[in-house]
Design a protein around this motif. Structure first.
Motif, mmCIF file in Angstrom:
data_model
loop_
_atom_site.group_PDB
_atom_site.id
_atom_site.type_symbol
_atom_site.label_atom_id
_atom_site.label_comp_id
_atom_site.label_asym_id
_atom_site.label_seq_id
_atom_site.Cartn_x
_atom_site.Cartn_y
_atom_site.Cartn_z
ATOM 1 N N GLU A 683 0.834 -1.203 0.000
ATOM 2 C CA GLU A 683 0.000 0.000 0.000
ATOM 3 C C GLU A 683 0.869 1.252 0.000
ATOM 4 N N TYR A 687 0.806 0.161 -4.479
ATOM 5 C CA TYR A 687 0.436 -1.123 -5.072
ATOM 6 C C TYR A 687 1.324 -1.503 -6.259
ATOM 7 N N ASP A 710 -7.881 -8.446 -1.980
ATOM 8 C CA ASP A 710 -8.135 -7.070 -2.403
ATOM 9 C C ASP A 710 -6.840 -6.374 -2.807
ATOM 10 N N TYR A 713 -5.435 -7.960 -6.098
ATOM 11 C CA TYR A 713 -6.078 -7.458 -7.308
ATOM 12 C C TYR A 713 -5.618 -6.038 -7.632
ATOM 13 N N LYS A 714 -5.465 -5.196 -6.613
ATOM 14 C CA LYS A 714 -5.033 -3.821 -6.874
ATOM 15 C C LYS A 714 -3.611 -3.795 -7.428
ATOM 16 N N ASN A 718 -2.780 -2.603 -11.323
ATOM 17 C CA ASN A 718 -2.135 -1.296 -11.227
ATOM 18 C C ASN A 718 -1.428 -0.957 -12.540
ATOM 19 N N GLY A 798 -11.722 -7.189 -8.224
ATOM 20 C CA GLY A 798 -11.142 -6.150 -9.049
ATOM 21 C C GLY A 798 -12.234 -5.527 -9.893
ATOM 22 N N ASP A 874 -12.206 -3.114 -2.694
ATOM 23 C CA ASP A 874 -11.020 -2.465 -2.154
ATOM 24 C C ASP A 874 -10.813 -2.749 -0.674
#
Length: 877
Positions: A683, A687, A710, A713-714, A718, A798, A874
């Motif tokens: 984070e 990401y 979550d 997927y981010k 990205n 996602g 998210d």
């Protein structure tokens, strides 16, 4: 209706020629009766027959097979619904260790002493005349070379394969090829062979060493003509063959390219005399004595053909063509108007400079140039003794109206068994990039890149990419061939060289006990990936001694100068490792290597645990317990040495969390905190990816399988640098070696970071994320080898609203497709005959807890729709 859809012999559906005394037979079947299974199969070869319900790698155990013989495999299957099916297949035995009637021949007048270049290609020829009045029953040519060769009869190629006899550890293993000429030979013919230096004699590795396996090219061949009356003509290579240095291929080099003079293309004709300086060949005594075996790998062949998507005329007269796809291969020129002696020059590159010219800086010493001298009029030309990695070419010396240009992809002949697609177009492009990165680097051996002066069999790349490769392709013959060389190249002390075949690259092959984490791990991880995919236990049994010897070498280095639990911390000088290779969060090569205590210790845990599983499969129970204990001790030492005991690393970086999480090295009470810390790092990094080679294949699994899908997927979706979709956003059509290959302005920002501006735009290692697309996004995951049992458990989240994947397994086709509509999801699964699938669809219960809607199904197509599906957003799951 029951039908047998496929029969393979030695993992080949047709045209198998083998020297294997006990060839493996496999088959797959399909029935339109849901739930039908095989009740009995009868496999017959000659007088040998066996009843079985197995379908994979059934060994022929009959009378000894005879050389030069065609055999028929007959299979009859009965299923539990009472239906039957029959199918036949044929295979052929090769020489089966019969003595060669031919001798190695060369040009005794050719003294090749130049350094860092490849030798002048040699042409050989022999007049062949069949017995008049006799009917031919069969005619075969068996051939091999020191170098790479083409065979032609009366000027026509006998086979379209490239780079025969293939790249092997020549001092130990050498393949020969078999050519069936039964239907093309009658009367008098000219047999010719062109032999270039290739890997055995030509320049190779980035130091451009040459003459590694032989001082010059040599040819070994035998023609066997059998007549219907039982008589035979056998013609072997000898000093009555002719040789010339004046054939049409004037220069051929893996890196530098090919120079071809079409005015000399009639060199093969019987009346070609003085212009070609034909003279008798000389017998050659090789300095090596390899075992010469019928081809057991997957030959390199031409595949997709690309036409330019754009071309631009430059002020210097050259024309720049954009093929629209980065790939490994060659160009094909179709010239409709040329004058004799006209010279055309083609250069290759992966990217363009800002001014629109080819960027050749990153090729290093590789010239990657084709020079073609024309005859008059129409003609066609494709190089045969080199290949390039490119998207763009420049053509000089001819008007664009007079030539059509195509690109031809070259890679090993492997069945493309896997497909993935979804509602997100960027992920679909990523899958394409992964596939093309693989095709470009599965060129007879698993290379690292196809463009610069390297193209070596780096073990670390295939070690991490193996599972993804096995989703997309049937890797059986390709990897079994390469692993045979891994065995051959293992050092006395158990180390595995960084590149296989070594072929001129010293370190660490010259250090008998040297083991390099994750790179040497290929001797364990690659056979394991192949076994998981194909289910043939024989690859584990064959590689088992190699694995044990390697892990023992790893233990040696971990225990060196250590005591107590630190005996399980692999902490040798960082210069002896690659560490967190090309991790983007640290800029210097030395910093990648400095992370080796973490990567190497995790490696020892991984190889030990995997070896314990293999020992259990092979019935080696004492070894199984030993390696499990070793893995446990390494995991404990990792946590004691590198963490606070509660899941927090004292030196935090992504790979150092990813590996122990993915490998289950953290104790249960520390796991949740460790994944929270990893998620926090991700984070904070917006990401983006912070892992190198060892961590990249596993980071999304480490997150998703520990409650943070979550975040996974981010990271996957990205578009910032570094990340997979950043490359997609920048127009990449393959996977890059380094995440920062281009900046947002399309410039390459890599400076002097100790890597000699190392950058390839076609490096497949980071494409190992492809396994996540299949196993988590589409949800297909084997729970026993070859998908005899498997599960479909998609992670829905996602911005992906649908996904579809297929894998053509040893038992048949598996498909998984899901569609999201609001919070309702529909999942459709196709299950092959003889397998069982557990379908798990995550749902949210009435009290907001997470459960799974579970169904166990057998063969057929099944559709399930559930409400309140768990959709990953998210927020933490």
């Amino acid at each position: 209706m029951l039908s047998i859809t496929r029969i393979t012999v030695e993992n080949t559906e047709s045209g198998c020629v083998t020297d294997e005394a006990h060839p493996r037979i496999s088959f797959s079947a399909v029935s339109d009766v849901k739930g039908a299974e095989i009740a009995d199969a009868v496999i017959t070869v000659g007088s040998w027959s066996i009843h079985t319900r197995d379908q994979i790698a059934i060994r022929y155990q009959g009378e000894p097979l005879q050389p030069y013989t065609t055999y028929t495999v007959e299979i009859s299957v009965t299923d539990t619904a009472g239906e039957t099916a029959h199918r036949n297949a044929r295979f052929e035995t090769g020489r089966m260790s019969s003595p060669w009637s031919g001798k190695w021949i060369t040009d005794g007048t050719y003294k090749f002493t130049e350094k860092k270049v490849s030798p002048q290609p040699l042409a050989f020829r022999r007049i062949i005349e069949t017995a008049p009045g006799k009917e031919i029953a069969s005619a075969r040519i068996y051939a091999t070379a020191m170098g790479i060769y083409d065979l032609a009869l009366d000027g026509k190629l006998l086979d379209e394969r490239y780079f025969a006899p293939g790249f092997t550890s020549y001092k130990t293993n050498l393949q020969y090829q078999t050519y069936d000429i039964t239907n093309v030979i009658s009367g008098k013919h000219v047999l010719t062979a062109l032999v270039a230096g290739g890997w055995a004699v030509g320049s190779f590795v980035f130091t451009r060493v040459n003459r590694v396996s032989a001082k010059r090219q040599a040819l070994l061949a035998e023609i066997r003509i059998t007549y219907t009356d039982g008589s035979q003509d056998v013609i072997g290579t000898a000093d009555d063959w002719q040789v010339s240095q004046d054939g049409p291929v004037r220069m051929a080099d893996i890196y530098d390219g090919e120079t071809y003079d079409a005015r000399r293309a009639n060199y093969w004709r019987q009346d070609s005399t003085g212009d070609y300086h034909w003279h008798n060949a000389a017998l050659e005594k090789l300095a090596i004595n390899p075992q010469i075996t019928a081809e057991y790998g997957a030959p390199v062949r031409a595949h997709e053909v690309f036409t330019p998507v754009e071309c631009a005329q430059r002020d210097d007269g050259s024309i720049i063509y954009d093929m629209g796809q980065n790939f490994a291969g060659v160009v094909r020129l179709k010239i409709n108007n040329a004058y004799e002696g006209q010279t055309i020059t083609i250069k290759h590159a992966e990217i363009l400079n800002r001014d629109g010219s080819l960027n050749t800086d990153f090729l290093r010493t590789a010239k990657a140039t084709i020079t073609y001298t024309c005859t008059e009029g129409e003609q066609e030309y494709t190089p045969r003794f080199t290949y390039m990695g490119f998207r763009y070419i420049s053509v000089e010396g001819i008007n664009g109206d007079s030539v059509d240009v195509e690109g031809i992809a070259l890679y090993s002949d492997m069945n493309h068994i896997g497909e993935f697609e979804c509602s997100n177009s960027d992920l679909n492009q990523l899958q394409s990039n992964i596939t093309w990165g693989a095709k470009s680097n599965l060129v007879d051996i698993p290379t690292d890149c196809p463009q610069r002066d390297e193209r070596m069999g780096w073990t670390g790349d295939i070690a991490v990419f193996g599972p993804t490769a096995c989703f997309n392709f049937d890797m059986s013959r390709f990897l079994e061939k390469w692993l045979k060389d891994v065995q051959a190249e293992q050092t006395r002390g158990g180390g595995i060289p960084n590149t296989v075949p070594v072929q001129g690259y010293g370190f660490p092959a010259t250090m008998p006990k040297m083991a390099i984490d994750w790179w040497g791990d290929a001797c364990v991880l690659v056979p394991w990936a192949l076994y998981q995919s194909q289910g043939d236990e024989s690859i584990l049994r064959r590689m088992y001694p190699t694995m044990k010897k390697y892990v023992k070498a790893c233990q040696f280095w971990a225990k060196l100068f250590s005591a107590g639990y630190k005996r399980y911390i692999w902490n040798t000088p960082s210069v002896l490792h690659f560490g967190d290779w090309v991790a983007p969060d640290v800029p210097q090569m030395s910093q990648w290597q400095a992370r080796s205590p973490w990567t190497a210790t995790a490696s020892l845990n991984n190889t030990s645990r995997t070896l314990a599983r293999i020992a259990g499969i092979l019935g080696e129970t004492i070894d199984e317990q030993y390696y499990n204990n070793l893995a446990d001790n390494v995991a404990d030492a990792y946590c004691r040495e590198f963490t606070d005991g509660h899941g927090k690393l004292t030196n935090e970086f992504q790979t150092a969390y990813v590996l122990p999480l993915y490998l289950n090295m953290f104790p249960e009470e520390a796991r949740s905190q460790a994944v929270a810390n990893l998620a926090s790092l991700v984070e904070k990094g917006q990401y983006t990816i912070g892992t190198g080679f060892p961590g990249t294949p596993y980071i999304l699994f480490a997150l998703a399988d520990n409650g943070r899908a979550d975040v996974a997927y981010k990271m996957l979706l990205n578009r910032l640098c570094p990340g997979w979709l950043y490359e997609v956003a920048m127009g990449a059509t393959t996977i890059w070696e380094r995440w920062d290959g281009l900046d947002a302005n399309g410039e390459c920002p890599i400076g002097d970071d100790g890597t000699d501006t190392m950058i390839s735009y076609n490096h497949y290692a980071s494409g190992a994320v492809g396994a996540f697309l299949y196993q988590r996004v589409a949800g297909i995951e084997a729970t026993s080898p070859a998908y005899k049992t498997f599960r479909v458990h998609p992670l829905i989240g996602g911005d992906v609203t649908s996904a579809h994947a297929r894998v053509d397994t040893a038992y048949g086709l598996i498909e998984s497709a899901w569609q999201l509509n609001g919070n309702d999801v529909t999942v459709t699964v196709t299950v092959p005959m003889g397998t069982t699938c557990t379908v798990e669809i995550p749902v949210v219960s009435d009290c907001d807890t997470h459960e799974s809607n579970v169904h166990v199904v057998t063969s057929g197509t099944h559709t399930f729709t559930v409400h309140n599906a768990l959709v990953i957003t998210d927020k933490k799951e």
